[in-house]
Design a protein around this motif. Structure first.
Motif, PDB file in Angstrom:
ATOM      1  N   LEU A  15     -18.691   2.360  -3.240  1.00 58.10           N
ATOM      2  CA  LEU A  15     -18.385   1.429  -2.012  1.00 58.10           C
ATOM      3  C   LEU A  15     -19.284   0.479  -1.587  1.00 58.10           C
ATOM      4  CD1 LEU A  15     -16.985   4.593   0.145  1.00 58.10           C
ATOM      5  CD2 LEU A  15     -15.748   2.589  -0.699  1.00 58.10           C
ATOM      6  N   CYS A  37       0.934   9.152  -4.167  1.00 57.32           N
ATOM      7  CA  CYS A  37      -0.520   9.812  -4.192  1.00 57.32           C
ATOM      8  C   CYS A  37      -0.089  11.226  -3.573  1.00 57.32           C
ATOM      9  CB  CYS A  37      -1.586   9.100  -3.227  1.00 57.32           C
ATOM     10  SG  CYS A  37      -3.059   9.980  -3.356  1.00 57.32           S
ATOM     11  N   SER A  48       1.194   3.183  -3.347  1.00 61.14           N
ATOM     12  CA  SER A  48       0.126   3.932  -3.568  1.00 61.14           C
ATOM     13  C   SER A  48       0.195   5.202  -2.907  1.00 61.14           C
ATOM     14  CB  SER A  48      -1.159   3.514  -3.624  1.00 61.14           C
ATOM     15  OG  SER A  48      -1.093   2.346  -2.542  1.00 61.14           O
ATOM     16  N   GLY A  49       0.418   5.022  -1.582  1.00 62.28           N
ATOM     17  CA  GLY A  49       0.329   6.059  -0.588  1.00 62.28           C
ATOM     18  C   GLY A  49       1.486   7.297  -1.001  1.00 62.28           C
ATOM     19  N   LEU A  81      -1.257   0.160  -9.986  1.00 58.48           N
ATOM     20  CA  LEU A  81      -1.376   1.674  -9.255  1.00 58.48           C
ATOM     21  C   LEU A  81      -0.230   2.229  -9.485  1.00 58.48           C
ATOM     22  CD1 LEU A  81      -3.874   3.609  -7.984  1.00 58.48           C
ATOM     23  CD2 LEU A  81      -2.968   2.837  -6.082  1.00 58.48           C
ATOM     24  N   PHE A  95       1.264  -3.220  10.841  1.00 61.47           N
ATOM     25  CA  PHE A  95       1.912  -3.923   9.862  1.00 61.47           C
ATOM     26  C   PHE A  95       3.312  -4.796  10.739  1.00 61.47           C
ATOM     27  CE2 PHE A  95       0.585  -0.267   7.235  1.00 61.47           C
ATOM     28  CZ  PHE A  95      -0.092  -1.048   6.554  1.00 61.47           C
ATOM     29  N   PRO A 134      -6.585  -0.079   2.572  1.00 52.53           N
ATOM     30  CA  PRO A 134      -6.089   0.950   1.706  1.00 52.53           C
ATOM     31  C   PRO A 134      -6.960   2.000   1.486  1.00 52.53           C
ATOM     32  CG  PRO A 134      -5.550  -1.215   0.568  1.00 52.53           C
ATOM     33  CD  PRO A 134      -6.347  -1.484   1.741  1.00 52.53           C
ATOM     34  N   ILE A 135      -8.475   1.733   1.647  1.00 52.77           N
ATOM     35  CA  ILE A 135      -9.395   2.511   1.423  1.00 52.77           C
ATOM     36  C   ILE A 135      -9.277   3.587   2.856  1.00 52.77           C
ATOM     37  CG2 ILE A 135     -11.917   3.035   1.070  1.00 52.77           C
ATOM     38  CD1 ILE A 135     -12.433   0.458   0.342  1.00 52.77           C
ATOM     39  N   SER A 171      -7.665   4.364  -6.225  1.00 51.72           N
ATOM     40  CA  SER A 171      -7.233   3.568  -5.150  1.00 51.72           C
ATOM     41  C   SER A 171      -8.338   2.666  -4.779  1.00 51.72           C
ATOM     42  CB  SER A 171      -6.650   4.270  -4.129  1.00 51.72           C
ATOM     43  OG  SER A 171      -7.797   5.128  -3.813  1.00 51.72           O
ATOM     44  N   LEU A 172      -9.462   3.067  -4.970  1.00 56.12           N
ATOM     45  CA  LEU A 172     -10.664   2.207  -4.369  1.00 56.12           C
ATOM     46  C   LEU A 172     -10.841   0.951  -5.405  1.00 56.12           C
ATOM     47  CD1 LEU A 172     -13.242   4.827  -3.094  1.00 56.12           C
ATOM     48  CD2 LEU A 172     -11.805   3.519  -1.742  1.00 56.12           C
ATOM     49  N   TYR A 173     -10.637   1.114  -6.596  1.00 51.96           N
ATOM     50  CA  TYR A 173     -11.085   0.076  -7.481  1.00 51.96           C
ATOM     51  C   TYR A 173     -10.734  -1.149  -6.913  1.00 51.96           C
ATOM     52  CZ  TYR A 173     -13.114   2.589 -10.820  1.00 51.96           C
ATOM     53  OH  TYR A 173     -14.235   3.403 -11.520  1.00 51.96           O
ATOM     54  N   THR A 219       0.516  -1.273  -0.031  1.00 56.32           N
ATOM     55  CA  THR A 219      -0.090   0.106  -0.264  1.00 56.32           C
ATOM     56  C   THR A 219       0.841   1.219   0.172  1.00 56.32           C
ATOM     57  OG1 THR A 219      -0.193  -0.123   2.178  1.00 56.32           O
ATOM     58  CG2 THR A 219      -2.002  -0.866   1.251  1.00 56.32           C
ATOM     59  N   LEU A 249      -6.145  10.029   4.849  1.00 62.70           N
ATOM     60  CA  LEU A 249      -4.948  10.819   4.526  1.00 62.70           C
ATOM     61  C   LEU A 249      -5.587  12.089   3.501  1.00 62.70           C
ATOM     62  CD1 LEU A 249      -1.997  10.058   5.001  1.00 62.70           C
ATOM     63  CD2 LEU A 249      -1.890   9.484   2.600  1.00 62.70           C
ATOM     64  N   LEU A 298      -7.090   4.116   4.612  1.00 64.21           N
ATOM     65  CA  LEU A 298      -5.714   5.035   4.725  1.00 64.21           C
ATOM     66  C   LEU A 298      -5.837   5.965   3.818  1.00 64.21           C
ATOM     67  CD1 LEU A 298      -2.649   2.395   4.950  1.00 64.21           C
ATOM     68  CD2 LEU A 298      -3.789   3.844   6.823  1.00 64.21           C
ATOM     69  N   PHE A 299      -6.268   6.062   2.629  1.00 62.30           N
ATOM     70  CA  PHE A 299      -6.521   6.716   1.601  1.00 62.30           C
ATOM     71  C   PHE A 299      -7.202   7.997   2.066  1.00 62.30           C
ATOM     72  CE2 PHE A 299      -4.572   4.132  -1.694  1.00 62.30           C
ATOM     73  CZ  PHE A 299      -3.694   5.242  -1.991  1.00 62.30           C
TER      74      PHE A 299
END
Lengths: 526, 524
Positions: free
Chosen positions: B26, A13, A9-10, A137, B473, B425-426, A39-41, A6, B432, B428-429
């Protein structure tokens, strides 16, 4: 952030986010939406992806990682005991193979099971999906997204706002997102490299541009759709400089660069003459027929009326498709040769890729993405037409998307793209005769229908066609096709899209060939 | 293009549409048991007579929201019929067909329209700086902070709840008060109370404010109460509105003689002091202090290992938490603590109201006070503080500072809600992006006068990054994962509790010392 997929991507981004903030632009926020969305895909489709026994491109890509990691280079493209070419054999050029190899090394770090020879076939797990999606990504963030941003930054007219809006719309193009992140492919890489090529040529760095394009070509052979305009633009430029002096020198430089890049890409395969031939054989599988599935091109649509696929011999088919492709590519290429400007180049890219899509041999429905990329590049100059084309191209892949269970993302991203591009680019307001470049049509109609409001007709057509697409989408999802015609809806979709594409190729050809002499865009040429 | 975008309100439409599309994406994400809870409520309101609603117990997720919400579900169930009739059968436990998921998710997305409207109304009440570009406009920032709120997105559209709709009603009520339409505001709030009774926590602020600033029509010049200006008419009007709402909602059950049953469903005191995962409040700190003391005690031979209650060693997994050293906390004690914590704020509101913004500040303090000291507080309750605080944050520098600390820690403390790898990841994104937006935009808004956060606060907030790395992690790879699986959760709630407590103190101080700023507000 580090040590996990991840982070990839982080990290990328973040810098991307900082860019629009500096510009203090309202579209910055919208730009972020796109990033989130991309990123959601992976996670949205978690449950839709690969149902055994048809794993599709996801398994193909994973299998290539396994293959390239475990086998020596000279076995990659050959049918050996360890490499069953019938099971998703490698059929892309060497760069794809190298990319798979690089991914495989990283995969091995996370979990050796992912790339174990033979044993890993059909492997699927949440963390593996996460890894695979992250590689897409990452590749996108490395190649495609910066290229789009740079393109908009350098070559879009207007305020910074307008530039960000354009970049946002290009990145939001649903077709590419759905195929790369839903269906699973790395189109962003080849298209991104081609875009770097366009950037290089546009900025006058011809050598850089040719290297980028050769890399694109060596990533996916389908980039040949774009090859002719690149060639003609560079040749035309050399001719303009005078083939006796400076131009000739330039031409030699470019050809040498291209040759060296090719040689470097193919280096491991050059030791034995059998190798490159086998690779070429894998890249162009003539035996697979004129078209596959339901493609929105001429042959598939004609096949409904006349069974060309069975009536004509393979050689005739090959000849016919070759002849028609050349016929449709030539005018725009010749025009570009005589007038190598960036605007002409972009239009030639559209025309050439569309002609290839419509008439060439063995076309896949995903190849429409190759035409969509250059259309994205003219989105700022002719917003309405470009948006229309991009929506149609997404729609043309509907049967494939439905097969992948991507109905919901298809609907949402298409609607989002429609609304946001109309809003951000003010596509509907910017649609006068002049902006739609209807002058050739005006000449045609002014004799017998002088008062016809062409731009209004275009707008009506746009809405009508959107309604028809929506209706066709709904019927193909909800209605059962009659028992006699199980493929009714895919065929309807492809014929409908084909008619649109035919219209578009005529329109874009007319725009390119009838370009008025004095154009403002020429300031952007070198 | 730019001009047309700033002049009219089309950017609001674009933001709302954008977030709606995001929510649609979602739909297929993970959903928690709350999804089944709401499906069950749909089923039971649809297929049972009203008299059975609060008695039905086929599913373990019995109806524990007030009657108006049950009616809301009843209304939804009539649309649900067209999607999938099976979801309306009470016996179909854990039923989640694609059509059901689609319907439930869409119902959340569509009812969020209330939130959109409320945010639009709130934006109208802001003091706008003319001439700024759109990204620097308070109303634009507020819209993003509310519509794109990280907590709302993950709690409603991934975890599954109807908070967007409920907060819409709350924000609309606040907007009405800001617009001096107090009766409407009161009506909306009493409706809200009958939709979800957790808002009782902020009811004291409402009560005091309405009594003080609505029923008394005037204040003395120094801001103190003028007893003679009391208006009986206004009190009667207010009482009629509030009581009639309650009558509509509870009346039928009162008539059926079911009130005790309804109340026992609404207020289950059988749960523990803390939720399975400790919300970052005082009790989390208290639990940890207790644990630390007991460990120290055992080490220094002051305590006998065998006499300690067993549960204290597995804390975090068990709902009932036995304190070993410090005295155990009873529901009554938490109630008293909560009341004590909000009393000074209420007193201040009564004594020097400072207009509607003072009320808003008091409301936030009440919400945060009950979050800090309440019984069995859920971490989601922090949204009740963050959302109203957004309104204050775009108007004053100090509030913006508190908002940043509170929203970042509060949102981070929501992370354990989504524990699946796919959703990692969702969250976190989104986190952020929301954080980066709120920090950059608020910094831009208050760029005059130096940086918004002091170095220590920045350090603390940045410390969340290593914390997340360790918890998600690194820790799962270590050997302790098997023996102490709850340690990351404990660490998270401890770390966040510090930030939330700090924000609470800051808010309190600003509440008690805000008289000067309020005068400026009035003069403007």
């Amino acid at each position: 952030m580090n040590s996990d997929d991840t982070s990839v991507s982080g990290g990328c981004c973040e810098n991307y986010l900082l860019l629009p903030v500096k510009k203090q632009d309202e579209d910055a926020i919208l730009c972020r939406i796109n990033i989130i969305r991309r990123s959601l895909y992976p996670f949205i489709y978690e449950r839709c992806a690969g149902k055994p026994p048809m794993f599709g491109d996801y398994e193909a890509q994973r299998h290539w990682q396994e293959l390239t990691y475990n086998l020596p280079v000279h076995e990659w493209y050959f049918n050996t005991t360890n490499n069953d070419l019938n099971y998703w054999g490698l059929d892309y050029p060497p760069l794809t193979a190298y990319h798979s190899l690089a991914c495989a090394y990283i995969a091995k770090l996370f979990n050796p099971e992912w790339v174990e020879l033979h044993a890993s076939r059909g492997y699927e797990s949440h963390s593996h999906k996460l890894f695979m999606r992250a590689t897409v990504l990452f590749a996108d963030a490395l190649i495609y997204i910066p290229a789009v941003l740079l393109y908009c930054f350098y070559f879009c007219d207007g305020s910074p706002k307008q530039k960000v809006a354009t970049a946002f719309c290009i990145l939001m193009y649903p077709g590419l997102m759905l195929i790369d992140y839903g269906h699973f492919q790395y189109n962003g890489v080849s298209l991104g490299l081609a875009l770097w090529g366009v950037l290089g040529l546009g900025l006058g760095w011809d050598l850089f541009g040719s290297v980028a394009f050769v890399l694109a070509l060596n990533y996916k052979q389908m980039e040949l759709y774009h090859a002719l305009p690149f060639f003609c633009y560079l040749l035309g430029k050399c001719v303009k400089h005078g083939l006796n002096g400076q131009g000739f020198f330039h031409l030699v430089k470019i050809s040498l660069t291209v040759l060296v890049t090719f040689a470097l890409c193919w280096m491991p395969f050059l030791s034995d003459p059998k190798q490159p031939l086998q690779v070429l054989h894998r890249l162009f599988p003539v035996g697979r027929g004129l078209f596959e599935d339901k493609v929105a091109n001429t042959w598939c649509s004609l096949n409904v009326l006349i069974k060309i696929k069975t009536l004509l011999s393979r050689e005739t088919q090959l000849f016919l498709s070759f002849a028609l492709t050349v016929l449709f590519v030539l005018p725009s290429s010749l025009k570009l040769l005589s007038k190598p400007t960036l605007w002409q180049f972009k239009l030639a890219l559209v025309n050439s890729s569309l002609a290839f899509f419509l008439f060439s041999f063995q076309v896949h429905e995903k190849s429409i993405l190759l035409a969509a990329l250059p259309v994205c590049l003219v989105i700022n100059e002719m917003p309405l037409i470009a948006v229309w084309f991009l929506l149609t191209s997404t729609f043309s892949m509907l049967p494939l998307l439905l097969k992948d269970g991507l109905l919901l993302p298809y609907v949402v991203t298409s609607l989002a793209f429609l609304f946001l591009s109309l809003y951000l680019l003010s596509a509907l307001e910017r649609s006068t005769d002049e902006e739609l470049r209807l002058a050739p049509y005006r000449k045609l109609t002014q004799h017998f229908l002088p008062k016809l409001n062409l731009s209004r007709i275009v707008k009506w057509k746009f809405w009508l066609s959107l309604v028809a697409m929506a209706a066709l989408s709904i019927t193909s999802v909800w209605l059962e096709p009659p028992a006699k015609l199980p493929d009714l809806f895919p065929v309807l979709v492809s014929i409908f899209s084909f008619l649109h594409f035919l219209g578009f190729v005529i329109y874009f050809n007319l725009v390119q060939l009838m370009e008025p002499q004095r154009r403002k865009n020429q300031k952007k040429t070198n | 293009m730019a001009a047309s975008m700033t002049n009219d309100q089309s950017w609001f439409f674009a933001l709302a549409l954008g977030v709606s599309f995001l929510k649609c994406l979602l739909i297929n994400a993970y959903h928690s048991t709350d999804f089944e809870v709401h499906r069950n409520w749909l089923a039971l309101t649809h297929s049972l007579p009203v008299s059975q609603w609060y008695y039905e117990a086929t599913s373990e997720w019995t109806l524990d929201y007030p009657p108006l919400f049950a009616w809301f579900e009843y209304g939804l169930s009539h649309i649900a019929r067209f999607f999938d009739k099976e979801m309306l059968v009470v016996e179909n436990l854990n039923y989640a067909s694609p059509a059901t998921v689609l319907f439930q998710r869409l119902s959340v997305i569509v009812t969020d329209a209330v939130l959109f409207y409320a945010v639009k109304e709130c934006c109208k009440c802001l003091r706008e700086d003319k001439g700024k570009d759109l990204l620097g406009k308070p109303s634009f920032i507020l819209t993003v902070l509310l519509l794109w709120n990280f907590g709302l997105l993950i709690v409603d559209h991934i975890h599954f709840q109807y908070n967007g709709f409920l907060f819409g009603v709350l924000l609309l009520s606040i907007a009405r008060h800001l617009q001096n339409r107090h009766l409407e505001g009161a009506l909306l709030f009493s409706i809200l109370l009958n939709l979800k009774h957790i808002y009782l926590y902020i009811a004291p602020a409402y009560g005091i404010f309405l009594l003080r600033c609505f029923c008394f029509t005037q204040s003395n010049p120094d801001g103190s109460l003028s007893w003679r200006s009391f208006s009986v008419l206004r009190l009667v009007a207010l009482g009629t509105i509030v009581l009639s709402t309650f009558a509509v909602s509870i009346g039928p059950f009162l008539a059926l003689g079911q009130l005790p049953q309804v109340l026992s469903r609404l207020f289950p005191f059988k749960r523990g002091l803390c939720h399975a995962y400790w919300a970052p409040n005082i009790w989390a700190l208290y639990n940890i202090a207790d644990k630390a003391l007991s460990i120290l005690g055992v080490k220094f031979k002051l305590l006998d290992m065998n006499k300690l209650p067993k549960a204290s060693m597995t804390g975090g997994l068990v709902q009932e938490f036995q304190h070993s050293v410090l005295p155990s906390v009873s529901p009554l004690a938490t109630l008293i603590c909560t009341l004590l914590s909000i009393l000074p704020a209420l007193f201040k509101l009564w004594h020097r109201p400072n207009g509607t913004r003072g009320f808003l500040r008091c409301l936030v303090v009440c919400a945060l006070g009950s979050f800090m000291f309440g019984w069995h507080v859920h971490e989601k309750a922090i949204l009740m503080v963050i959302l109203p605080l957004s309104l204050l944050a775009v108007e004053s520098r100090e509030d913006a500072r508190t908002f940043l600390i509170l929203s970042i820690t509060g949102h981070y403390s929501l992370f354990p809600l989504l524990f699946t790898t796919q959703e990692l990841p969702i969250k976190l994104f989104l986190m952020l992006l929301f954080t980066i937006f709120s920090v950059t935009s608020l910094k831009m808004l208050f760029r005059k006068g130096g940086s918004l956060l002091n170095p220590l606060e920045s350090m603390y907030l940045l410390g969340l990054i290593p914390l997340e790395l360790v918890c998600e992690f690194i820790y799962p790879l270590t050997v302790w994962q098997k023996t102490f699986p709850f340690l990351p959760l404990m660490l998270t709630s401890l770390y966040c509790a510090l930030g939330v407590t700090y924000a609470f103190i800051r808010l309190y101080i600003s509440m008690l010392t805000s008289s000067d700023t309020a005068k400026k507000v009035k003069s403007q």
